[in-house]
Enzyme design. Structure first.
Site, short mmCIF file in Angstrom:
data_model
loop_
_atom_site.label_atom_id
_atom_site.label_comp_id
_atom_site.label_asym_id
_atom_site.label_seq_id
_atom_site.Cartn_x
_atom_site.Cartn_y
_atom_site.Cartn_z
N GLU A 85 22.00 47.96 39.96
CA GLU A 85 22.73 49.06 40.60
C GLU A 85 22.39 49.23 42.07
O GLU A 85 23.05 50.01 42.78
CB GLU A 85 22.50 50.36 39.82
CG GLU A 85 23.22 50.33 38.47
CD GLU A 85 23.01 51.58 37.65
OE1 GLU A 85 21.95 52.25 37.83
OE2 GLU A 85 23.88 51.91 36.82
N TYR A 119 49.10 34.87 36.19
CA TYR A 119 48.93 35.22 37.59
C TYR A 119 49.07 34.00 38.49
O TYR A 119 48.73 32.88 38.10
CB TYR A 119 47.55 35.85 37.82
CG TYR A 119 47.21 36.97 36.86
CD1 TYR A 119 48.21 37.73 36.26
CD2 TYR A 119 45.89 37.27 36.55
CE1 TYR A 119 47.91 38.77 35.39
CE2 TYR A 119 45.57 38.31 35.67
CZ TYR A 119 46.59 39.04 35.09
OH TYR A 119 46.29 40.06 34.23
#
Length: 393
Positions: A373, A299
Site C-alpha cells: 500500500e 479489445y
C-alpha cells in the site's frame, strides 16, 4: 505546484488506503458495480465535484480550474472485480464469496478518488478541465470503455488526451513504468465445437472421434502463428479449456474447445481469424466430422501516443526521480483502455505495487494477489501532477 501536490497526497494517503481496503473487501463483478459506483459518487458529492452517471454503473466527474483555458484531459480508473476466490487472510479480504479484486481495480478507483481530492483542492491554481472517468466492466466483453465511448464520455467536453494507470506487481512500489507506441495486445475469444459420432471406446471404427479431431486441430492451429504470422510481429494462440465429457470407454459426440488469440496488428488479426476458421473446419471435414468456429472479437491493441507518453514520463521523473521510472516491454495481455487509445491520444502506464518482503509479488488474476500500500503514496499525487502538466500548468 509539485510541493503542493505532494503535501496533499500525504494528507489524503491514509484515506486512500481506507478507500482501497473498503473496495477490496466489497468487490463487485463487471456491470454490477452498484455499491462501488455509489461509494465513488458519495465522495465526489462530499467534495463538491460535479458528476453524472454513464454506462449504468459508470461515473464521470468534472473538475474545472478557475483560470480560463480550453485544455481538457481525462483520467480513467476501472472499478470491476474478478470471479476468483481470494486466498489472502487479511482484515480487508473479500466479503463477497468467489469475487475478488485480483487485478487491482480497487487500487485504480481509490487512487483516482485521491487524485480527484488533490485536484479539487488546487482549482484556484490551475487552468483547464479534468474529466474523471470511473469505468465499469473492464474485465468482460464488450468492455465498459467501448460502452462509455458510445455514450459520449469523450465528448462534451472533449479531452485532448486521456491517462490511465494499472498495477504491476513485478515493479517495486514507488516506481512506475512507461512505453511509447504499441504496448498491449488485441484479444479475441475462440469458441470451437467439434462434431463427430460417439460410441463405445472399444469400437472406434464405428465412430467418428471428435476427441482425436480436436487434438489435430489444436496442434495444427499453432502453425497459424509459427508459419503464417510475420516472425517480427508478436502473436499468441492459446487454448485453456477442452471439454470432451466422455469417459474411459465412451467417445462423445462432440468436443468443446475455448481459447484466446492476441496480436498487435489489425490487418494480421483479421487474416488470422480467416485462417484459423478455415484450417479447423478443413481438418474436421477431412476426418469425417464437422466444426463450428466462433470468434468473439475483443479489445483492440493499445497504443500510447508518443508526445503524451513522453510528457507523462517526464512528469514522473520530475515527481519521483528518474531512478524510479523504468522502461516497459510489450505486454501481450489486453486492456479495454485500448478503446480510448484508438479514439484519442492516450498514455497507459504501470504503477509498481510489488514488495518481496511484504509478499506482494503475486501476479494479477491470482487468488494471492495483493499490493504494497506504499504504492498509494505514488499513485494519487503522480496522476495529479501529470494531469496538470499535460494541461500546460
Amino acid at each position: 505546484m509539485k510541493q503542493k501536490i505532494q503535501e496533499l497526497a500525504a494528507q489524503i494517503y491514509n484515506d486512500v488506503v481506507g478507500y482501497r481496503q473498503h473496495l477490496h473487501a466489497n468487490p463487485e463483478l463487471s456491470f454490477k458495480e452498484f455499491k462501488t459506483s455509489m461509494f465513488v459518487k458519495e465522495h465526489l458529492t462530499k467534495w463538491g465535484i460535479e458528476h453524472s452517471d454513464m454506462a449504468n454503473t459508470g461515473v464521470v466527474g468534472l473538475i474545472k480550474g478557475n483560470i480560463p483555458s480550453d485544455n481538457i484531459i481525462a483520467l480513467r480508473a476501472d472499478m470491476d472485480a474478478l470471479p476468483i476466490h481470494e486466498a489472502n487472510d487479511k482484515p480487508y479480504r473479500s466479503k463477497n464469496q468467489g469475487v475478488m479484486h485480483a487485478c487491482g481495480h480497487d487500487v485504480h478507483t481509490s487512487s483516482l478518488l485521491g487524485t480527484a481530492y488533490i485536484l479539487n483542492q488546487l482549482k484556484d491554481d490551475f487552468a483547464g478541465t479534468i474529466k474523471l472517468i470511473f469505468q465499469p466492466a473492464e474485465e468482460l466483453l464488450p468492455g465498459g470503455a467501448s460502452i462509455m465511448i458510445k455514450e459520449g464520455v469523450l465528448e462534451n467536453p472533449k479531452p485532448q488526451s486521456i491517462v490511465g494507470q494499472h498495477v504491476m506487481p513485478l515493479i517495486d512500489a514507488g516506481k512506475v513504468g512507461f512505453r511509447s507506441g504499441i504496448y498491449m495486445a488485441s484479444t479475441d475469444e475462440l469458441y470451437v465445437t467439434v462434431h463427430g459420432k460417439g460410441g463405445h471406446g472399444a469400437q472406434p471404427h464405428q465412430n467418428i472421434d471428435p476427441v482425436l479431431i480436436t487434438a489435430h486441430i489444436i496442434v495444427a492451429l499453432q502453425q497459424i502463428v509459427s508459419r503464417n504470422a510475420d516472425p517480427r510481429l508478436p502473436s499468441v494462440l492459446s487454448f485453456g479449456k477442452v471439454n470432451a465429457n466422455g469417459a474411459t470407454n465412451i467417445i462423445p459426440n462432440e468436443v468443446k474447445l475455448e481459447g484466446t488469440f492476441r496480436t498487435l496488428n489489425e490487418d494480421w488479426r483479421n487474416e488470422a481469424h480467416k485462417l484459423m476458421k478455415k484450417m479447423a473446419e478443413g481438418i474436421a471435414e477431412s476426418m469425417g466430422g464437422s466444426c463450428t468456429f466462433d470468434i468473439h472479437r475483443g479489445y483492440p491493441f493499445l497504443i500510447n501516443e508518443e508526445k503524451v507518453t513522453a510528457n507523462a514520463r517526464a512528469c514522473a521523473e520530475e515527481y519521483l526521480g528518474s531512478e524510479n521510472v523504468i522502461d516497459l516491454d510489450i505486454w501481450m495481455a489486453a486492456e479495454d483502455f485500448a478503446y480510448y487509445s484508438q479514439v484519442t491520444d492516450a498514455c497507459f502506464y504501470r504503477l509498481g505495487t510489488g514488495n518481496v518482503e511484504k509478499g506482494t509479488t503475486y501476479s494479477v488474476h491470482t487468488p494471492n494477489f495483493d499490493i504494497d500500500e506504499d504504492a498509494l503514496k505514488t499513485s494519487t499525487g503522480l496522476m495529479a501532477y501529470i494531469a496538470l502538466k499535460q494541461l500546460g500548468n
